[in-house]
Write a protein that holds these residues in place. Structure first.
Motif, PDB file in Angstrom:
ATOM      1  N   UNK A   1       0.831  -1.200   0.000  1.00 13.19           N
ATOM      2  CA  UNK A   1       0.000   0.000   0.000  1.00 13.19           C
ATOM      3  C   UNK A   1       0.872   1.260   0.000  1.00 13.19           C
ATOM      4  N   UNK A   2       1.930   1.258   0.792  1.00 13.90           N
ATOM      5  CA  UNK A   2       2.814   2.426   0.853  1.00 13.90           C
ATOM      6  C   UNK A   2       3.443   2.712  -0.504  1.00 13.90           C
ATOM      7  N   UNK A   3       3.876   1.667  -1.206  1.00 13.06           N
ATOM      8  CA  UNK A   3       4.470   1.859  -2.528  1.00 13.06           C
ATOM      9  C   UNK A   3       3.448   2.414  -3.507  1.00 13.06           C
ATOM     10  N   UNK A   4       2.256   1.838  -3.487  1.00 17.73           N
ATOM     11  CA  UNK A   4       1.233   2.233  -4.454  1.00 17.73           C
ATOM     12  C   UNK A   4       0.818   3.682  -4.242  1.00 17.73           C
ATOM     13  N   UNK A   5       0.508   4.043  -2.991  1.00 14.06           N
ATOM     14  CA  UNK A   5      -0.030   5.379  -2.745  1.00 14.06           C
ATOM     15  C   UNK A   5       1.063   6.455  -2.763  1.00 14.06           C
ATOM     16  N   UNK A   6       2.294   6.088  -2.465  1.00 14.08           N
ATOM     17  CA  UNK A   6       3.392   7.057  -2.655  1.00 14.08           C
ATOM     18  C   UNK A   6       3.475   7.424  -4.128  1.00 14.08           C
ATOM     19  N   UNK A   7       3.466   6.426  -4.986  1.00 12.62           N
ATOM     20  CA  UNK A   7       3.537   6.672  -6.426  1.00 12.62           C
ATOM     21  C   UNK A   7       2.340   7.486  -6.880  1.00 12.62           C
ATOM     22  N   UNK A   8       1.160   7.200  -6.337  1.00  2.27           N
ATOM     23  CA  UNK A   8      -0.054   7.917  -6.730  1.00  2.27           C
ATOM     24  C   UNK A   8       0.039   9.398  -6.362  1.00  2.27           C
ATOM     25  N   UNK A   9       0.369   9.688  -5.098  1.00  2.00           N
ATOM     26  CA  UNK A   9       0.397  11.079  -4.652  1.00  2.00           C
ATOM     27  C   UNK A   9       1.600  11.845  -5.180  1.00  2.00           C
ATOM     28  N   UNK A  10       2.653  11.122  -5.545  1.00  2.00           N
ATOM     29  CA  UNK A  10       3.807  11.776  -6.167  1.00  2.00           C
ATOM     30  C   UNK A  10       3.570  12.049  -7.645  1.00  2.00           C
ATOM     31  N   UNK A  11       2.385  11.609  -8.148  1.00  2.00           N
ATOM     32  CA  UNK A  11       2.003  11.845  -9.555  1.00  2.00           C
ATOM     33  C   UNK A  11       3.066  11.338 -10.522  1.00  2.00           C
ATOM     34  N   UNK A  12       3.603  10.155 -10.205  1.00  2.00           N
ATOM     35  CA  UNK A  12       4.569   9.536 -11.107  1.00  2.00           C
ATOM     36  C   UNK A  12       6.006   9.953 -10.878  1.00  2.00           C
ATOM     37  N   UNK A  13       6.243  10.935 -10.032  1.00  2.00           N
ATOM     38  CA  UNK A  13       7.633  11.358  -9.761  1.00  2.00           C
ATOM     39  C   UNK A  13       8.295  10.378  -8.798  1.00  2.00           C
ATOM     40  N   UNK A  14       9.616  10.495  -8.676  1.00  2.00           N
ATOM     41  CA  UNK A  14      10.363   9.654  -7.738  1.00  2.00           C
ATOM     42  C   UNK A  14      10.408  10.259  -6.345  1.00  2.00           C
ATOM     43  N   UNK A  15       9.914  11.497  -6.214  1.00  2.00           N
ATOM     44  CA  UNK A  15       9.963  12.186  -4.928  1.00  2.00           C
ATOM     45  C   UNK A  15       8.626  12.858  -4.644  1.00  2.00           C
TER      46      UNK A  15
END
Length: 468
Positions: A115-129
């Motif tokens: 979940x952390x990986x998925x939602x980090x990617x979601x809220x980062x809008x595709x960025x690495x940070x």
């Protein structure tokens, strides 16, 4: 013989592994079919809401998808659309096949790491940070979705905004961006269950049913008699704490949980074995605004409550701390507290300061030792200290003005009922003792056993004693 026996055992284990793998594959297939059916139904429901009509059967436009998300969730809808298209935000339509495939990927993220990986990617809008703006949106949306999944009406106050800003400050420090590894490190220590409510809500939307209670990690507690704005505690603060505190403060007692059962290896075993009770309610035990800033009043309201509790301490400098006590309040000269004790700073920076055993000291009666409340694992560096007079608080040894203290009981109705019964018994016992004393004083002095004791000592009875 030994080798034959070993070979036989090996074949048996091999057969068991093949059977287990077949069962898991069968179960996964069953889940996949159920998810496919739910996702197709959801797609069709969204499809018929298109304002422009169904000009492209089997597809949903970006605007139609995003319009499903209202108010504070509209930005989340934009991010979700992009995520379901695997980052291709330039595509203005999503097909049924893409929608179902992306939905099944989300529904498979049962453990918090995924979940952390998925939602980090979601809220980062595709960025690495993550940027600070991304992180603030993440917190605000996570709060809104958790309330919705917990069936609470959405509300947000200025105090909630301060808590959310304090979380961003804690997360970034002086940095402007945060990579995934640093983000997970912060989550692990300070807010490990941030995305539980988010995933509960997404699961509800995609499947049309609530997430099984066995998988709910961090539900938001009900607050008995809560009036927003009256207490230190706010709904945003409550959400943040429920995503941080151990399960002892939000769940009832359970004999078997995924954390301590080595047999639990899959979602289906969790469904069968982990019987977590529903979320506990929190009840007000002590509120200095109503009961007065007084150690006597504090003692009266928190003693005999043997469930876990949290104490909020507000003092100058916009400081607000939460003391999570997992064993009930114990008066004495020795430190106490179990493994799930925790000290959080809520503002101006949201962070876990300490956690673990023997963090609490509450001394009301033992002479020769400092009277009052001390919080901190090391005696040489106490974080918070409230003297017996309840007129100030020492913060890392610096005296500060104490503004307010609240204690909320987190042990559910059973702990509160037990405290009420104990208080009633104590009140009756005091009344019995007073009545017994009154009866003794009202009797004829000549019949009082104390007269005989005084006579043996050579003291004449009556209120004026004279020795012969």
């Amino acid at each position: 013989m030994g080798n034959q026996h070993g070979s036989s055992t090996g074949n048996g284990n091999s057969d068991q592994r093949r059977s287990s793998a077949f069962d898991k594959s069968k179960q996964s297939s069953m889940s996949s079919k159920a998810y496919t059916g739910s996702l197709i139904k959801l797609f069709e429901k969204i499809e018929i809401t298109s304002d422009a009509g169904n000009s492209h059967p089997g597809e949903i436009s970006q605007s139609t998808f995003e319009n499903v998300f209202h108010g504070p969730l509209h930005k989340f809808g934009k991010l979700m659309y992009r995520q379901m298209l695997n980052g291709h935000s330039n595509r203005d339509r999503i097909t049924k096949e893409q929608f179902v495939k992306a939905g099944k990927e989300i529904l498979k993220t049962f453990n918090e790491s995924d979940q952390q990986k998925y939602y980090f990617k979601l809220f980062a809008a595709g960025k690495d940070v993550l940027t600070q703006e991304d992180a603030l949106l993440m917190i605000q949306v996570s709060y809104a979705l958790t309330l919705s999944a917990s069936k609470f009406p959405y509300t947000k106050s200025d105090r909630d905004d301060r808590v959310f800003t304090a979380m961003v400050t804690s997360m970034f420090g002086i940095a402007e961006e945060l990579n995934y590894e640093s983000f997970v490190s912060w989550l692990k220590w300070n807010c490990p269950h941030m995305f539980c409510g988010v995933h509960n809500w997404v699961y509800l939307i995609l499947t049309g049913s609530t997430l099984p209670s066995e998988l709910e990690t961090a539900p938001v507690p009900q607050l008995e008699g809560f009036v927003d704005g009256r207490y230190c505690l706010s709904m945003g603060m409550l959400w943040a704490m429920s995503a941080t505190l151990p399960a002892a403060y939000t769940h009832g007692q359970t004999s078997e949980t995924p954390a301590n059962n080595p047999l639990i290896t899959s979602y289906h075993l969790i469904m069968k074995l982990a019987r977590l009770s529903r979320c506990q309610s929190w009840t007000m035990l002590y509120n200095s605004s109503d009961h007065g800033l007084s150690m006597n009043r504090f003692t009266h309201h928190v003693t005999s409550y043997h469930g876990p509790s949290i104490m909020l301490v507000s003092f100058e400098g916009r400081n607000l701390y939460c003391v999570a006590n997992d064993t009930g309040w114990r008066d004495g000269p020795d430190k106490y507290g179990g493994e799930e004790c925790m000290l959080l700073q809520i503002s101006p920076v949201y962070r876990v300061i300490q956690s673990g055993e023997k963090m609490m000291l509450w001394n009301v009666h033992t002479r020769g030792l400092p009277m009052g409340i001390q919080i901190g694992k090391m005696s040489s560096s106490i974080v918070l200290s409230i003297p017996h007079e309840f007129d100030s608080v020492s913060h890392y040894g610096v005296a500060c003005t104490l503004n307010k203290v609240e204690v909320w009981g987190c042990g559910g109705s059973s702990a509160k009922d037990a405290q009420t019964k104990q208080k009633q018994w104590e009140a009756k016992d005091v009344q019995r003792c007073a009545q017994r004393k009154l009866n003794l004083e009202s009797k004829d002095w000549n019949e009082n056993p104390d007269k005989q004791i005084l006579d043996w000592a050579g003291i004449k009875g009556g209120h004026s004693y004279q020795r012969e």
